[in-house]
Design an enzyme around this catalytic site. Sequence first.
Site, PDB file in Angstrom:
ATOM      1  N   ASP A 335      14.147  -5.839  13.736  1.00  0.00           N
ATOM      2  CA  ASP A 335      13.516  -4.540  13.633  1.00  0.00           C
ATOM      3  C   ASP A 335      14.605  -3.529  13.273  1.00  0.00           C
ATOM      4  O   ASP A 335      15.784  -3.771  13.513  1.00  0.00           O
ATOM      5  CB  ASP A 335      12.879  -4.190  14.983  1.00  0.00           C
ATOM      6  CG  ASP A 335      12.131  -2.882  14.955  1.00  0.00           C
ATOM      7  OD1 ASP A 335      11.521  -2.583  13.918  1.00  0.00           O
ATOM      8  OD2 ASP A 335      12.158  -2.167  15.965  1.00  0.00           O
ATOM      9  N   ASP A 636      12.121  -4.103  19.744  1.00  0.00           N
ATOM     10  CA  ASP A 636      12.038  -3.367  20.998  1.00  0.00           C
ATOM     11  C   ASP A 636      10.637  -2.834  21.286  1.00  0.00           C
ATOM     12  O   ASP A 636      10.354  -2.421  22.393  1.00  0.00           O
ATOM     13  CB  ASP A 636      13.037  -2.206  21.016  1.00  0.00           C
ATOM     14  CG  ASP A 636      12.807  -1.211  19.880  1.00  0.00           C
ATOM     15  OD1 ASP A 636      11.918  -1.470  19.041  1.00  0.00           O
ATOM     16  OD2 ASP A 636      13.517  -0.198  19.824  1.00  0.00           O
ATOM     17  N   ASP A 640       6.423  -5.686  18.113  1.00  0.00           N
ATOM     18  CA  ASP A 640       7.271  -6.835  17.781  1.00  0.00           C
ATOM     19  C   ASP A 640       6.934  -8.068  18.612  1.00  0.00           C
ATOM     20  O   ASP A 640       7.382  -9.177  18.296  1.00  0.00           O
ATOM     21  CB  ASP A 640       8.753  -6.483  18.023  1.00  0.00           C
ATOM     22  CG  ASP A 640       9.219  -5.318  17.182  1.00  0.00           C
ATOM     23  OD1 ASP A 640       8.863  -5.284  15.993  1.00  0.00           O
ATOM     24  OD2 ASP A 640       9.929  -4.444  17.711  1.00  0.00           O
TER      25      ASP A 640
END
Length: 899
Positions: A335, A636, A640
């Site tokens: 990410d 985070d 995700d």
Amino acid sequence: MNHDSDLRLPEKPYSRSVEETQQDLNTSTEGLSPEEAGQRFEHFGPNRLPEAPRDPWLIRFVRHFHDTLIYVLLGAAAITGALQHWVDTGVILGVVVINAIIGFIQEGKAEKALAGIRKMLSTNARALRNGKWTEIEADQLVPGDIVALKSGNRVPADLRLSEVVNLRIEESALTGESVPSDKSLEVLPENTGVGDRSNMAFSGTLVAAGRGVGIVTGTGSQTEIGRINTMIAEVQTLATPLTRQMAAFSKVLSYVIIVLAAIMFGLGWALHDYTFDELFFAAIGFAVAAIPEGLPAILTITLAIGVQRMARRNAITRQLSAVETLGSVTVVCSDKTGTLTRNEMTARHVVTAEARYSVSGEGYGPEGTLTRDGSTITLQNEVVLLRLLEVMDHCNDTTVEKVEGQWKIIGEPTEGALRVLAQKAGSKATAPERVASIPFESENKFMAVLTQSTNSSRRVLLKGAPDRLLDRCQWQSDASGQSVGLNRDFWEKAINELSDQGLRVLAAASGEVDGAKETLEVADLEENMVFLGVVGIVDPPRPEATEAIKQCRKAGIRVKMITGDHAGTALAIGREMRLSEQVHAVTGDQIEAASDEELEQLVQDNDIFARTSPNHKLRIVTALQARREVVAMTGDGVNDAPALKRADVGVAMGIKGTEATKEAAQIVLADDNFASIERAVEEGRAIYDNLRKAIVFILPTNGAEAFVMLAAVVFGMVLPLTPVQILWVNMVTAVTLALALAFEPAEPNIMTRPPRKPGTSILDLLLLWRIAFVSLLVGGLTIGIFIFERRSGLSEEVSRTVAVNTLVFGQIFYLFNSRFLRQSSLRIGELFTNKAVWIAVGALLCLQLIFVYAPFMHTTFGSEALELRHWLLPLGAGITVFFIVEAEKALMAGIRPKR
């Protein structure tokens, strides 16, 4: 109002007007009646995420016996029990149960991931029922309810917004956006992605500013966060490379053991006068000898030691097998926001009509400087810059504070960056008295304040979107501070240049007004406004993450950025971090339109993916795995979590990560630092090397014992070892000697060699040859010494005790060979680099003394006390093993595979 039990939730409420949504949901501006709400509650159920049923603990425990080798051992235990060899039965079952207990203790993460998502949901809501605003439990909300939102609220359900006043919602955990989303009432196209649905408020997100009202369009599992919850529950996790290899190894070994045991039984029956019971006992002894029952335990313990080593490097492991899997990783999918970047907005560039300034420093700390043409500025000499900074600092509602040693903001991230910019420049101007203000609204995209500048005059400070400010300005400020005609072409070019770098651009303007003015209206901003300049803001990359990406490339690992943020921002950050030279980022729309086969090619050819939804991230990970890649996924946000669970290794951020993400992951980074992933990969490779050493060390013990049993039956000998003696050797050598190999330090070239190819065997041909060679060597020496002692007149029990010692000493000296699989162990400097080896040897010798001299061991294992001279032959056998294996290493060195 109609009470329609067949009420259907609108599929795409963001593409419907407020009035159409009210009609779809059979509601009105007065809200639902308590009776209607009760009926809908019965129909749709409570507004909470369903809990998946969990198997009872007994079933979860029994599941750990589902292994081919364990089945063979259980069969051996059953047969020994039938033959009333209760000691053998007890020892075999003890080994099996211990292994199951170790596995049982390590399990259970998916249920906690779902519980983590549930913690994100609101507990209370303000709903309109029968025309009256009422505070109710959030789980009582139903589709069609009217809900009010204000700053600080957690959104209790998915809402189609019907009223907004300066409403901005923090959605980074759901969409990956690094700044709060501005909300509006505008009807949107049907193909609008989650991150762009500005007329919706999503369950579990946080209201950052403003207020609003919305119609509930989805509750419980019908919300966006509920769909993610369902995805997590449905995602199938893949077996790790190690578990796949060990499962395949177990099956092959089990078949080989059963076939060889049958052949041995048949040969013994045909060639010699063994009784049926004797042959059965010998066949069971062979099976017990050949099965490396200590291997599961030593693998688990080796991985557990690796977990402790990784924890010291800020990588907390929640699942043991993930440690080894990290060493096999070929692709890291990361990410962007908060992982590769700091998730702290930072001003990078300032442009005025006369100059361009660069800003150093990262995050919300005031450390940094402004430079012009490479030289640090003196703020008093920069008239226009000083005015611009005053606007950005004073037309601002955010504060920056140092809390527990870390700089934090209270308010908007973008405004926080502007506050810090003024501090870096050295601005110490006292905030002027604020007389009136126009708060930021998504329709206007600017904020304005009326301030008291002197006793007789007042100033308007204006901050916001560049295009909106350019429309309101006829003038710009020159280097001396004088107003001159606005050069719109110049500013549009400057704004485009900053935007192309992935920066968010804000503009500043100011104007003098009558000193008696007490109010401020939008119409007041049409005259006398002077454009001062623009500021480029970015969520900056972590410097250590850039270096970690470089190290990953050296190690043959590709890094891919998968973010919900805008394509331009993602591309700019990717280029700055030297992640990729892509011209365009692959967007969520492209992923949506691609077939599985097309997506496999897309993920092979590209490294930057933007505007992705949770399902897109999941598809990307699955496509990479379809190409036989071993994938680590970092993140985070709750968006995700499904991809983290699907990945071979899920890595969550410990500080800023949501609970759902941490629980879906196998590894949590304590410092939220991408660089810790690179260090964890290095540790994973070292652990894998040590696992191979442990396997290459343990298997010759079983091979030697199996060879002893097979040779004894084929040649009609008395068995040199009993099954319980074999189990003793297997367990004590695994628990002591093999464990020492877990402490071996990493090899110097570990992060310059490419990842292991997925699917390759944990043992190459050279190591398989080593296992076979050492098995025959140690087994042959054991048989030879047993025959010698029997012919010397020693009893069966004493001869067997000497044979057990021969096996043990052979393993002790072979341990030193195994510390270096290909390099020579005849190096004095390397003898003491692993103290654990010497501790293990000492512990094993103590155990062996108990085996030989303790009376209760004589009863249990059939051993006998030995005279001092009986120790010399096993010691000599061990030394022989060491030097012969070192000679074999030297001979094979010329044909070993290139690394």
